[in-house]
Design a protein around this motif. Sequence first.
Motif, PDB file in Angstrom:
ATOM      1  N   ALA A 258     -76.763  95.345  89.508  1.00  0.00           N
ATOM      2  CA  ALA A 258     -78.083  94.852  88.874  1.00  0.00           C
ATOM      3  C   ALA A 258     -78.959  95.970  88.607  1.00  0.00           C
ATOM      4  N   ARG A 259     -79.036  97.368  89.231  1.00  0.00           N
ATOM      5  CA  ARG A 259     -79.755  98.241  89.005  1.00  0.00           C
ATOM      6  C   ARG A 259     -79.380  99.141  88.130  1.00  0.00           C
ATOM      7  N   LYS A 260     -78.058  99.581  88.423  1.00  0.00           N
ATOM      8  CA  LYS A 260     -77.663 100.569  87.424  1.00  0.00           C
ATOM      9  C   LYS A 260     -76.491 100.411  86.370  1.00  0.00           C
ATOM     10  N   TRP A 261     -75.818  99.135  86.531  1.00  0.00           N
ATOM     11  CA  TRP A 261     -74.793  99.023  85.484  1.00  0.00           C
ATOM     12  C   TRP A 261     -74.796  98.099  84.463  1.00  0.00           C
ATOM     13  N   VAL A 262     -75.396  96.888  84.694  1.00  0.00           N
ATOM     14  CA  VAL A 262     -75.558  95.598  84.225  1.00  0.00           C
ATOM     15  C   VAL A 262     -77.013  95.062  84.463  1.00  0.00           C
ATOM     16  N   PRO A 263     -77.982  95.561  84.048  1.00  0.00           N
ATOM     17  CA  PRO A 263     -79.222  95.214  84.294  1.00  0.00           C
ATOM     18  C   PRO A 263     -79.617  93.803  83.576  1.00  0.00           C
ATOM     19  N   GLN A 264     -78.891  93.708  82.789  1.00  0.00           N
ATOM     20  CA  GLN A 264     -79.228  92.224  81.723  1.00  0.00           C
ATOM     21  C   GLN A 264     -78.584  91.315  82.541  1.00  0.00           C
ATOM     22  N   GLY A 265     -77.785  91.612  83.479  1.00  0.00           N
ATOM     23  CA  GLY A 265     -77.200  90.359  84.409  1.00  0.00           C
ATOM     24  C   GLY A 265     -78.169  90.028  85.596  1.00  0.00           C
ATOM     25  N   LYS A 266     -79.390  90.840  85.699  1.00  0.00           N
ATOM     26  CA  LYS A 266     -80.012  90.767  86.967  1.00  0.00           C
ATOM     27  C   LYS A 266     -80.167  89.204  87.436  1.00  0.00           C
ATOM     28  N   PRO A 267     -80.441  88.004  86.528  1.00  0.00           N
ATOM     29  CA  PRO A 267     -80.681  86.559  86.952  1.00  0.00           C
ATOM     30  C   PRO A 267     -79.206  86.427  87.749  1.00  0.00           C
ATOM     31  N   TRP A 268     -78.320  86.586  86.964  1.00  0.00           N
ATOM     32  CA  TRP A 268     -76.942  86.140  87.471  1.00  0.00           C
ATOM     33  C   TRP A 268     -76.731  86.941  89.044  1.00  0.00           C
ATOM     34  N   PHE A 269     -77.110  88.041  89.043  1.00  0.00           N
ATOM     35  CA  PHE A 269     -76.724  88.836  90.491  1.00  0.00           C
ATOM     36  C   PHE A 269     -77.732  88.329  91.617  1.00  0.00           C
ATOM     37  N   ASP A 270     -79.021  87.862  91.147  1.00  0.00           N
ATOM     38  CA  ASP A 270     -79.961  87.451  92.110  1.00  0.00           C
ATOM     39  C   ASP A 270     -79.226  85.932  92.710  1.00  0.00           C
ATOM     40  N   ARG A 271     -78.694  85.493  91.922  1.00  0.00           N
ATOM     41  CA  ARG A 271     -78.322  84.106  92.390  1.00  0.00           C
ATOM     42  C   ARG A 271     -77.218  84.417  93.122  1.00  0.00           C
ATOM     43  N   LEU A 272     -76.101  85.319  92.847  1.00  0.00           N
ATOM     44  CA  LEU A 272     -74.872  85.672  93.802  1.00  0.00           C
ATOM     45  C   LEU A 272     -75.292  86.250  95.072  1.00  0.00           C
ATOM     46  N   ILE A 273     -76.397  86.949  94.983  1.00  0.00           N
ATOM     47  CA  ILE A 273     -76.634  87.868  96.368  1.00  0.00           C
ATOM     48  C   ILE A 273     -77.160  86.804  97.321  1.00  0.00           C
ATOM     49  N   ALA A 274     -78.039  85.725  96.697  1.00  0.00           N
ATOM     50  CA  ALA A 274     -78.536  84.592  97.190  1.00  0.00           C
ATOM     51  C   ALA A 274     -77.351  83.780  98.094  1.00  0.00           C
ATOM     52  N   GLU A 275     -76.488  83.445  97.213  1.00  0.00           N
ATOM     53  CA  GLU A 275     -75.282  82.734  97.659  1.00  0.00           C
ATOM     54  C   GLU A 275     -74.546  83.252  98.832  1.00  0.00           C
ATOM     55  N   ILE A 276     -74.450  84.653  98.665  1.00  0.00           N
ATOM     56  CA  ILE A 276     -73.807  85.533  99.769  1.00  0.00           C
ATOM     57  C   ILE A 276     -74.922  85.674 101.091  1.00  0.00           C
ATOM     58  N   ALA A 277     -75.929  85.525 100.736  1.00  0.00           N
ATOM     59  CA  ALA A 277     -76.780  85.508 102.117  1.00  0.00           C
ATOM     60  C   ALA A 277     -76.821  84.248 102.810  1.00  0.00           C
ATOM     61  N   ARG A 278     -76.727  83.017 102.107  1.00  0.00           N
ATOM     62  CA  ARG A 278     -76.291  81.874 102.635  1.00  0.00           C
ATOM     63  C   ARG A 278     -75.000  81.887 103.593  1.00  0.00           C
ATOM     64  N   GLU A 279     -74.021  82.638 102.908  1.00  0.00           N
ATOM     65  CA  GLU A 279     -72.451  82.681 103.751  1.00  0.00           C
ATOM     66  C   GLU A 279     -72.687  83.573 104.843  1.00  0.00           C
ATOM     67  N   LEU A 280     -73.451  84.620 104.704  1.00  0.00           N
ATOM     68  CA  LEU A 280     -73.720  85.498 106.252  1.00  0.00           C
ATOM     69  C   LEU A 280     -74.384  84.655 106.973  1.00  0.00           C
ATOM     70  N   GLU A 281     -75.343  84.000 106.614  1.00  0.00           N
ATOM     71  CA  GLU A 281     -76.208  83.240 107.593  1.00  0.00           C
ATOM     72  C   GLU A 281     -75.185  82.226 108.463  1.00  0.00           C
ATOM     73  N   LEU A 282     -74.489  81.607 107.765  1.00  0.00           N
ATOM     74  CA  LEU A 282     -73.361  80.724 108.424  1.00  0.00           C
ATOM     75  C   LEU A 282     -72.383  81.223 109.389  1.00  0.00           C
ATOM     76  N   LYS A 283     -72.188  82.671 108.890  1.00  0.00           N
ATOM     77  CA  LYS A 283     -71.177  83.657 109.519  1.00  0.00           C
ATOM     78  C   LYS A 283     -71.843  84.341 110.955  1.00  0.00           C
ATOM     79  N   GLN A 284     -73.108  83.917 111.202  1.00  0.00           N
ATOM     80  CA  GLN A 284     -73.541  84.707 112.360  1.00  0.00           C
ATOM     81  C   GLN A 284     -73.110  83.958 113.603  1.00  0.00           C
ATOM     82  N   ILE A 285     -72.621  84.697 114.755  1.00  0.00           N
ATOM     83  CA  ILE A 285     -72.216  84.319 115.920  1.00  0.00           C
ATOM     84  C   ILE A 285     -73.051  84.945 117.030  1.00  0.00           C
TER      85      ILE A 285
END
Length: 285
Positions: A258-285
């Motif tokens: 998002a920052r360096k290589w494909v800045p035009q894709g920032k809205p898409w990367f924002d959504r993907l990172i939010a999805e990963i954050a939710r996955e990581l929250e589920l995987k906290q033990i």
Amino acid sequence: MHRHPSFNLLLHDDEELAEYLGSPVSQRITIHEWPLSCVQSLVTEQGGRYIYKVQAPPTLEAQFYARAQSPLLVPVRVIEAKGHMTAMLMEEIQAPRLKDVPLKDAEAAGIANDLIDMISQIHGDLPVMMFDISTEEGWAAYIEGALHDISECIHEGSFKEVDIGKVNKLREWSQAPALLTELRSPSGYVHADLKAENVLVTNDGYRVLDWQRPIRGPVSLDAAALLHSLGIDPVRYVPIGIMQIYHFLHLAWYAQAARKWVPQGKPWFDRLIAEIARELELKQI
């Protein structure tokens, strides 16, 4: 050469490719493209079949093929490596991909372990991306770089779904005990994108494709990637800490892109990172 109609990539003309292939190109079909790469299938008038691949940074694939020696690899010739672009020609092997082979879950896990072992036996001075996550210090530095990229996107207003509160949570989760334990698990050369579509199943063994961004780190990451790509829950076969690292690696790649290589894709990367954050929250033990 000509510029790709949509992306900042330079492609060889048919006449230029014919000089490298020793025969005119009779068929040229694009099979994959995005802003950082374009992959095409070529057929020559003499019946030769090849894959033509053009890449923009960040990629180490040309360097990898120049240095690596292994039965896992397909024959590759680098025909351009200057400026921001590399171009390669590789033989197109007529073989099914692992994703198209019926497998039981345990069989897939066994193949993942076999591939990890074969990757460990690749000879040569192998290149890696500029980070080593096999230590807690290297991991912390890598994660801070990723969180900095995310924070910058938030501050400039291009990220809407991820906020600073989530960044702080991600920093906390990156130091989870289960994750830090796996940083001390067996480390080595990691393909880092070992999806089933990147594995060919030939009559004399496997061939692994797409060596763009290999790293050094816990080798079980490749098992996690392969099983995940086959729709198998990796946690049945790899520790939860490996899956946490796996998700963070994807998060960091999206943040960097998002920052360096494909800045035009920032809205898409924002959504993907939010999805990963939710996955990581589920995987906290």
